[in-house]
Design a protein around this motif. Structure first.
Motif, short mmCIF file in Angstrom:
data_model
loop_
_atom_site.label_atom_id
_atom_site.label_comp_id
_atom_site.label_asym_id
_atom_site.label_seq_id
_atom_site.Cartn_x
_atom_site.Cartn_y
_atom_site.Cartn_z
N ARG A 1 42.47 50.31 45.75
CA ARG A 1 42.09 51.71 45.58
C ARG A 1 42.72 52.29 44.32
NH1 ARG A 1 40.38 55.75 49.39
NH2 ARG A 1 38.18 55.24 49.46
N LEU A 2 44.00 51.97 44.17
CA LEU A 2 44.77 52.46 43.03
C LEU A 2 44.16 51.95 41.72
CD1 LEU A 2 47.31 54.17 43.22
CD2 LEU A 2 48.67 52.09 43.03
N ALA A 3 43.83 50.66 41.72
CA ALA A 3 43.24 50.06 40.52
C ALA A 3 41.87 50.65 40.24
CB ALA A 3 43.14 48.55 40.68
N MET A 4 41.11 50.90 41.32
CA MET A 4 39.77 51.45 41.15
C MET A 4 39.83 52.85 40.54
SD MET A 4 38.08 50.02 44.66
CE MET A 4 36.38 50.53 44.55
N MET A 5 40.85 53.62 40.98
CA MET A 5 41.04 54.97 40.44
C MET A 5 41.44 54.92 38.98
SD MET A 5 40.69 57.71 42.17
CE MET A 5 39.10 57.01 42.41
N LYS A 6 42.39 54.02 38.70
CA LYS A 6 42.94 53.95 37.34
C LYS A 6 41.87 53.55 36.33
CE LYS A 6 46.72 51.98 34.68
NZ LYS A 6 47.84 52.86 34.46
N TYR A 7 41.09 52.52 36.71
CA TYR A 7 40.11 51.99 35.75
C TYR A 7 38.69 52.49 36.01
CZ TYR A 7 43.94 48.75 34.78
OH TYR A 7 45.14 48.20 34.46
N LYS A 8 38.54 53.40 36.96
CA LYS A 8 37.21 53.93 37.31
C LYS A 8 36.22 52.82 37.65
CE LYS A 8 37.84 58.41 35.50
NZ LYS A 8 39.20 58.37 35.08
N ILE A 9 36.63 51.98 38.60
CA ILE A 9 35.78 50.88 39.07
C ILE A 9 35.14 51.33 40.38
CG2 ILE A 9 35.83 48.52 39.98
CD1 ILE A 9 38.38 48.21 38.11
N ASN A 10 33.83 51.11 40.51
CA ASN A 10 33.18 51.67 41.69
C ASN A 10 32.86 50.65 42.78
OD1 ASN A 10 31.15 50.31 40.53
ND2 ASN A 10 29.96 52.10 39.90
N ASP A 11 33.27 49.38 42.59
CA ASP A 11 32.98 48.38 43.62
C ASP A 11 34.16 47.42 43.76
OD1 ASP A 11 31.98 46.30 45.23
OD2 ASP A 11 29.93 46.73 44.57
N ILE A 12 34.80 47.43 44.93
CA ILE A 12 36.00 46.61 45.16
C ILE A 12 35.71 45.12 45.02
CG2 ILE A 12 35.65 46.53 47.67
CD1 ILE A 12 38.69 46.58 48.00
N ARG A 13 34.45 44.71 45.30
CA ARG A 13 34.10 43.29 45.27
C ARG A 13 34.23 42.68 43.88
NH1 ARG A 13 28.74 44.47 48.69
NH2 ARG A 13 28.73 46.11 47.12
N LEU A 14 34.18 43.53 42.85
CA LEU A 14 34.31 43.02 41.48
C LEU A 14 35.64 42.31 41.27
CD1 LEU A 14 32.80 46.05 39.55
CD2 LEU A 14 31.91 43.72 39.52
N PHE A 15 36.70 42.79 41.95
CA PHE A 15 38.02 42.19 41.79
C PHE A 15 38.05 40.73 42.22
CE2 PHE A 15 39.67 46.67 42.47
CZ PHE A 15 39.99 46.85 41.13
N TYR A 16 37.18 40.38 43.17
CA TYR A 16 37.25 39.05 43.76
C TYR A 16 36.08 38.17 43.33
CZ TYR A 16 40.56 41.75 46.42
OH TYR A 16 41.60 42.56 46.74
N SER A 17 35.27 38.68 42.38
CA SER A 17 34.08 37.93 41.98
C SER A 17 34.39 36.81 41.01
CB SER A 17 33.08 38.89 41.33
OG SER A 17 33.65 39.39 40.13
#
Ligand code: PHE
Length: 349
Positions: A324-340
């Protein structure tokens, strides 16, 4: 007995070697005369059939011719090689003044970068970094955290159970993939007396359908601070400071009442939505606030489970979603991208 004309042979050899253009041709010439069935080889072989006096004379001449062939071939080979070297030097050359090629360096995954940053900030505020196992017993994951067997709160954490059991103090407990980092609160307090301040970053697992904001595994940072007098005010100040340092700008937070069996009172912590600055947008469901963590004051039963007297200690605990923190910081809208594992995504960090 063939007529032996060594003079003629020598002239042929000279001519052949002289006109050889490359090493292969030269090698063929050598073989033609001195190979197994080479012309000169045959002469040398036939020597024994000659009468003695001729044999000595012809033998001497034939051997001289053999040496001649060898030396000429060697000299020619050197010449050819030198020519090749000069020619390649003309085409293949290295510009030593050219800048070198930079090797492609890897870099840390955005989640690792965020984890490192969070650790750094909490360490500045006196927290130590602690880790716990990803395979956990139901005792540490649930029972010791004041979540009894039949308590509906267990359903809050969709658990991935393992087949094996684990014996813990004469009792058998089921094994599972930890659903949160909170079990490390117990593990740490069993071995360490307060006052204490720790953070526990780590991977957690939930048996959930994945979507843009849910993954089957993700990362949390657990926090725990215990002392004689630790209040919600302390918690709020520390978290505010953390967000400020992490996002490098003033961040407003608010505590909402929440429910966790291992804290009392419990709250959810929201921060101003950074996408809209609090005005309301699709990221924050038009509320202007984003939920960042669960937290609360450590429940007396948790102290008891860890072998501490709840009358002597008080403290707060929190569990923050790293993704969540990373998504906020980098404005990422899909958590699945981290694990792709998609480099087009990862190379942006
Ligand atoms: N463990 C809780 C969760 O995963 C978060 C939490 C941690 C809440 C510590 C309170 C105290 O949802």
């Amino acid at each position: 007995m063939p007529k032996i004309n060594l003079k003629l042979l020598k002239n042929q050899i000279k001519k052949a070697i002289g006109s050889a253009k490359d090493l292969k041709e030269l090698n063929d010439i050598f073989k033609r005369y001195l190979g197994k069935r080479g012309e000169l080889t045959q002469v040398l072989r036939s020597l024994e059939k000659l009468p003695k006096i001729r044999r000595a004379k012809v033998g001497k001449e034939a051997n001289e011719l053999k040496n001649f062939l060898r030396i000429k071939c060697d000299q020619k080979a050197i010449g050819i090689k030198e020519k090749i070297r000069k020619e390649t030097a003309k085409i293949e050359w290295i510009d030593i003044t050219r800048p070198g090629e930079k090797p492609v360096l890897g870099h840390l995954h955005p989640l690792s970068q965020v984890k490192n940053k969070a650790e750094e900030i909490f360490q500045l505020m006196g927290f130590s970094m602690v880790e716990g196992p990803e395979i956990e017993t139901e005792w540490y994951n649930f029972d010791a955290l004041n979540i009894p067997k039949d308590h509906p709160a267990r359903d809050l954490w969709d658990t991935l159970w393992l087949k094996d059991n684990y014996k813990l103090k004469t009792k058998n407990y089921k094994l599972l993939l930890r659903t949160h980092t909170s079990p490390v609160q117990i593990r740490y307090m069993e071995k360490n007396n307060p006052p204490l301040r720790i953070i526990v970053p780590g991977r957690v697992f939930r048996h959930e359908a994945t979507d843009a904001s849910h993954e089957i595994n993700f990362y949390q940072v657990e926090g725990l601070m215990v002392d004689k007098k630790v209040s919600v005010a302390n918690f709020k100040a520390i978290i505010q400071e953390f967000f400020q340092k992490f996002f490098k700008k003033p961040i407003e937070i608010r505590l909402r009442p929440g429910y966790f069996p291992f804290t009392e009172p419990s709250f959810e912590v929201d921060m101003t939505c950074l996408t809209c600055g609090g005005k309301g947008c699709s990221v924050c469901s038009q509320t202007g606030w984003l939920e960042m963590m669960g937290a609360g004051m450590v429940h007396p039963n948790v102290f008891k489970a860890a072998g501490l007297n709840p009358k002597n200690w008080q403290g707060f605990a929190f569990g923050m979603g790293l993704d969540r923190l990373a998504m906020m910081k980098y404005k990422i809208n899909d958590i699945r991208l981290f694990y792709s594992g998609d480099l087009r995504f990862l190379n942006q960090f």
